[in-house]
Design a protein around this motif. Structure first.
Motif, PDB file in Angstrom:
ATOM      1  N   VAL A  48      80.900 -11.628  27.723  1.00 28.53           N
ATOM      2  CA  VAL A  48      80.380 -10.511  27.978  1.00 28.53           C
ATOM      3  C   VAL A  48      80.301  -9.427  28.062  1.00 28.53           C
ATOM      4  N   ASP A  49      79.267  -8.065  27.213  1.00 26.77           N
ATOM      5  CA  ASP A  49      79.753  -7.430  27.218  1.00 26.77           C
ATOM      6  C   ASP A  49      79.617  -6.448  28.443  1.00 26.77           C
ATOM      7  N   PHE A  50      80.662  -5.069  28.088  1.00 33.91           N
ATOM      8  CA  PHE A  50      81.052  -4.661  29.517  1.00 33.91           C
ATOM      9  C   PHE A  50      80.354  -3.585  29.857  1.00 33.91           C
ATOM     10  N   ARG A  51      79.297  -3.972  28.517  1.00 33.26           N
ATOM     11  CA  ARG A  51      78.171  -2.472  29.225  1.00 33.26           C
ATOM     12  C   ARG A  51      76.761  -4.076  29.703  1.00 33.26           C
ATOM     13  N   SER A  52      76.752  -4.606  30.505  1.00 34.17           N
ATOM     14  CA  SER A  52      75.308  -5.436  30.940  1.00 34.17           C
ATOM     15  C   SER A  52      75.650  -5.029  31.606  1.00 34.17           C
ATOM     16  N   GLN A  53      74.341  -5.178  32.154  1.00 34.81           N
ATOM     17  CA  GLN A  53      73.479  -4.893  33.496  1.00 34.81           C
ATOM     18  C   GLN A  53      74.032  -5.474  34.190  1.00 34.81           C
ATOM     19  N   SER A  54      74.948  -6.670  34.155  1.00 30.92           N
ATOM     20  CA  SER A  54      75.394  -8.186  34.943  1.00 30.92           C
ATOM     21  C   SER A  54      76.615  -7.438  35.119  1.00 30.92           C
ATOM     22  N   ALA A  55      77.408  -5.896  34.417  1.00 27.21           N
ATOM     23  CA  ALA A  55      78.581  -5.793  34.941  1.00 27.21           C
ATOM     24  C   ALA A  55      79.022  -4.948  36.252  1.00 27.21           C
ATOM     25  N   ILE A  56      80.575  -5.787  36.775  1.00 28.58           N
ATOM     26  CA  ILE A  56      80.339  -5.184  38.235  1.00 28.58           C
ATOM     27  C   ILE A  56      81.503  -3.973  38.501  1.00 28.58           C
ATOM     28  N   GLN A  57      80.960  -2.791  39.126  1.00 28.30           N
ATOM     29  CA  GLN A  57      81.756  -2.443  39.327  1.00 28.30           C
ATOM     30  C   GLN A  57      82.829  -2.513  40.661  1.00 28.30           C
ATOM     31  N   ILE A  58      83.934  -1.938  40.535  1.00 28.30           N
ATOM     32  CA  ILE A  58      85.261  -2.643  41.844  1.00 28.30           C
ATOM     33  C   ILE A  58      85.626  -1.121  41.966  1.00 28.30           C
ATOM     34  N   PRO A  59      85.602  -1.008  42.942  1.00 30.56           N
ATOM     35  CA  PRO A  59      86.215   0.623  43.397  1.00 30.56           C
ATOM     36  C   PRO A  59      87.911   0.380  43.749  1.00 30.56           C
ATOM     37  N   ILE A  60      88.396   1.344  42.879  1.00 29.30           N
ATOM     38  CA  ILE A  60      90.012   1.475  43.629  1.00 29.30           C
ATOM     39  C   ILE A  60      90.518   3.270  44.535  1.00 29.30           C
ATOM     40  N   LYS A  61      90.507   2.001  45.944  1.00 31.22           N
ATOM     41  CA  LYS A  61      91.054   3.010  46.840  1.00 31.22           C
ATOM     42  C   LYS A  61      92.813   2.901  47.176  1.00 31.22           C
ATOM     43  N   ASP A  62      93.503   4.093  46.899  1.00 30.55           N
ATOM     44  CA  ASP A  62      94.149   4.018  47.618  1.00 30.55           C
ATOM     45  C   ASP A  62      95.191   3.258  47.065  1.00 30.55           C
ATOM     46  N   SER A  63      94.733   3.886  45.356  1.00 30.49           N
ATOM     47  CA  SER A  63      95.864   1.759  44.767  1.00 30.49           C
ATOM     48  C   SER A  63      95.719   0.596  44.924  1.00 30.49           C
ATOM     49  N   SER A  64      94.544   0.167  45.615  1.00 28.73           N
ATOM     50  CA  SER A  64      94.187  -1.421  45.909  1.00 28.73           C
ATOM     51  C   SER A  64      92.260  -1.527  45.853  1.00 28.73           C
ATOM     52  N   PHE A  65      92.044  -2.809  45.903  1.00 26.29           N
ATOM     53  CA  PHE A  65      90.471  -3.186  45.797  1.00 26.29           C
ATOM     54  C   PHE A  65      91.090  -4.460  45.943  1.00 26.29           C
ATOM     55  N   TYR A  66      89.235  -4.577  46.306  1.00 25.37           N
ATOM     56  CA  TYR A  66      89.052  -5.717  46.616  1.00 25.37           C
ATOM     57  C   TYR A  66      87.644  -6.439  46.066  1.00 25.37           C
ATOM     58  N   TYR A  67      87.110  -7.674  46.442  1.00 24.54           N
ATOM     59  CA  TYR A  67      85.501  -7.690  45.853  1.00 24.54           C
ATOM     60  C   TYR A  67      86.213  -9.572  46.375  1.00 24.54           C
ATOM     61  N   GLU A  68      84.642  -9.163  47.027  1.00 28.08           N
ATOM     62  CA  GLU A  68      84.158 -11.275  47.397  1.00 28.08           C
ATOM     63  C   GLU A  68      82.890 -11.273  45.938  1.00 28.08           C
ATOM     64  N   LEU A  69      83.462 -12.203  45.505  1.00 23.03           N
ATOM     65  CA  LEU A  69      82.656 -12.514  43.710  1.00 23.03           C
ATOM     66  C   LEU A  69      82.144 -14.154  44.240  1.00 23.03           C
ATOM     67  N   HIS A  70      80.769 -14.498  44.052  1.00 25.78           N
ATOM     68  CA  HIS A  70      80.166 -15.737  44.494  1.00 25.78           C
ATOM     69  C   HIS A  70      80.113 -16.056  42.982  1.00 25.78           C
ATOM     70  N   PHE A  71      80.224 -17.465  43.209  1.00 26.94           N
ATOM     71  CA  PHE A  71      79.990 -17.919  41.630  1.00 26.94           C
ATOM     72  C   PHE A  71      79.881 -20.120  41.447  1.00 26.94           C
ATOM     73  N   LYS A  72      79.287 -20.401  41.489  1.00 25.66           N
ATOM     74  CA  LYS A  72      78.779 -21.678  41.024  1.00 25.66           C
ATOM     75  C   LYS A  72      80.215 -22.659  40.248  1.00 25.66           C
ATOM     76  N   ASP A  73      80.030 -22.027  38.701  1.00 23.67           N
ATOM     77  CA  ASP A  73      80.724 -23.414  38.164  1.00 23.67           C
ATOM     78  C   ASP A  73      82.617 -22.002  38.207  1.00 23.67           C
ATOM     79  N   ILE A  74      83.686 -22.909  37.795  1.00 26.64           N
ATOM     80  CA  ILE A  74      84.780 -22.337  37.710  1.00 26.64           C
ATOM     81  C   ILE A  74      84.865 -21.560  36.326  1.00 26.64           C
ATOM     82  N   GLU A  75      84.700 -20.902  35.827  1.00 26.52           N
ATOM     83  CA  GLU A  75      84.236 -20.179  34.640  1.00 26.52           C
ATOM     84  C   GLU A  75      85.674 -18.757  34.513  1.00 26.52           C
ATOM     85  N   ALA A  76      85.698 -18.280  33.069  1.00 27.47           N
ATOM     86  CA  ALA A  76      87.036 -17.426  32.571  1.00 27.47           C
ATOM     87  C   ALA A  76      85.905 -15.882  33.519  1.00 27.47           C
TER      88      ALA A  76
END
Length: 425
Positions: A48-76
């Motif tokens: 999927v192109d990174f310009r997609s509206q489905s792209a998720i922005q994950i902030p980096i704070k103090d050189s760290s990041f955290y995100y909870e990704l919800h999904f159904k199928d295992i995929e790349a």
């Protein structure tokens, strides 16, 4: 009766609960090393192109990041640093979303080999395979790559024809002309005409080694029918278009049957079927992909009905795609000349950020043909079938029997075909 109603409600509740339970959570956490300029990561599903509206922005704070990704199928999934994306030079980071936690350490682009991704068997298997493959291949190809760098440093890598073309590109301002030249450059590199004789020999040696490793990979995929392998298989199928000497389609097509049989309901099966469809059809003599879409006021139109019995230019564009819009504008006089002689144009607005962007462009350019509206996501089925997931748009010319004549032709190419086939009084 009350008992029956209760059991019905209970059954529905259990069904809803079962569907809900299918969703898994992947916790993505990590540290960014020596990248003070990076403030965000961009996450999408792979392919999927990174310009997609489905792209998720994950902030980096103090050189760290955290995100909870919800999904159904295992995929790349693929991560890139947002600053790299904006600059147009990026090194994507691929991982597989699994139920649990994935820990990462991410380094600057020139130190990408230090990146660490841990968590989930799919990731450990995929990373180990890729590392072993790249290490062994890198060792064998290093002398070739060193020789290529020497040729480039001495300006002996490109052929004289390619040097002339690159020089003309520097002095070209019109976007449509640049687009044509980029296409010509790519074709010359693919055919080898863009390379010097010495560079051709080195590339032939490199391709020979690449073919050896690809043959090994086919055997690996045959013996490891897993989701990471399915991802690698799809990548290889995509590469058959540009690198047919290395990636042979037939064994990959046969493997896809095995994978699609095991993973019938996985999204990779639908996607790989669509890729194989376009490989078979998106070429002169192939079949166009039919679809039904609404126009700007909501009335639905079916492509095959709109173009039946006519030569047709199917024009898919995004409002932000300069070369696409330039080509659409240049089609106006051709449309006016041949519209009563058996020719039509069907525009498809796609990949727009806001529907208002589409309306504003149509109001400004006033295309005299019908314009249909695809969904805004970059990963629509139309984009996938026409092979433009990673592009701003694309077009095909279809003849009056419904066969594709040209894929992504220039306006001049379209005019030549119409002059030959349609009589102008």
């Amino acid at each position: 009766m009350k008992i029956k109603i209760y059991l019905f409600i209970l059954g529905i509740s259990l069904l809803i609960s079962a569907c809900t339970q299918k969703e898994n959570t992947c916790i993505i956490t990590g540290k960014v090393i020596n990248r003070p300029q990076s403030t965000e990561l961009r996450l999408t599903k792979s392919f999927v192109d990174f310009r997609s509206q489905s792209a998720i922005q994950i902030p980096i704070k103090d050189s760290s990041f955290y995100y909870e990704l919800h999904f159904k199928d295992i995929e790349a999934y693929t991560l890139v640093f947002d600053d790299e994306f904006i600059q147009g030079a990026m090194r994507p980071i691929t991982f597989f979303a699994t139920d649990g936690t994935i820990n990462m350490e991410l380094y600057p682009m020139n130190e990408y080999k230090k990146n660490i991704i841990s968590g989930g068997k799919e990731n450990s298997d995929f990373i180990e395979y890729q590392k072993n493959k790249m290490d062994e291949m890198g060792e064998l190809t290093k002398p070739i790559q060193d020789s290529m760098r020497i040729l480039q440093a001495n300006d002996n890598y490109n052929s004289q024809e390619m040097k002339d073309l690159l020089e003309r590109l520097k002095n070209t301002e019109k976007q449509e002309d640049k687009f044509k030249m980029y296409t010509e450059i790519n074709e010359m590199y693919q055919s080898g005409e863009g390379l010097s004789i010495a560079a051709r020999k080195l590339n032939a040696q490199y391709d020979s080694i690449s073919k050896l490793f690809q043959d090994r990979e086919v055997e690996y995929l045959r013996n490891n029918v897993t989701i990471p392998s399915y991802y690698m298989l799809i990548q290889a199928i995509i590469y058959t278009k540009d690198f047919p000497k290395i990636f042979e389609l037939e064994p990959l097509r046969n493997l896809q049957k095995v994978f699609s049989s095991k993973f019938k309901n996985h999204s990779y099966t639908e996607y790989s079927n669509e890729i194989l469809w376009r490989i078979a059809n998106l070429k002169p003599g192939g079949e166009f992909f039919d679809f039904t879409l609404p126009d700007t006021i909501g009335t639905e139109h079916t492509l095959s009905k709109e173009i039946s019995g006519k030569f047709a230019f199917i024009d898919i564009w995004a409002p932000w795609c300069g070369p696409c819009i330039a080509k659409s504008r240049e089609m106006k006089p051709i449309y006016d000349t041949y519209k009563d002689k058996g020719f039509t144009v069907v525009g498809v607005a796609s990949k727009y950020e806001e529907f208002e962007n589409v309306l504003n462009l149509l109001k400004k350019d006033k295309y005299p043909w019908i314009t249909l509206v695809d969904k805004p996501e970059l990963d629509s089925r139309i984009n996938e079938h026409y092979g433009i997931e990673m592009a701003g748009g694309g077009c095909v010319l279809v003849d009056n029997s419904g066969k594709i004549v040209l894929v992504n032709p220039t306006v001049e190419d379209v005019q030549k075909v119409l002059e030959t086939n349609l009589t102008v009084n």
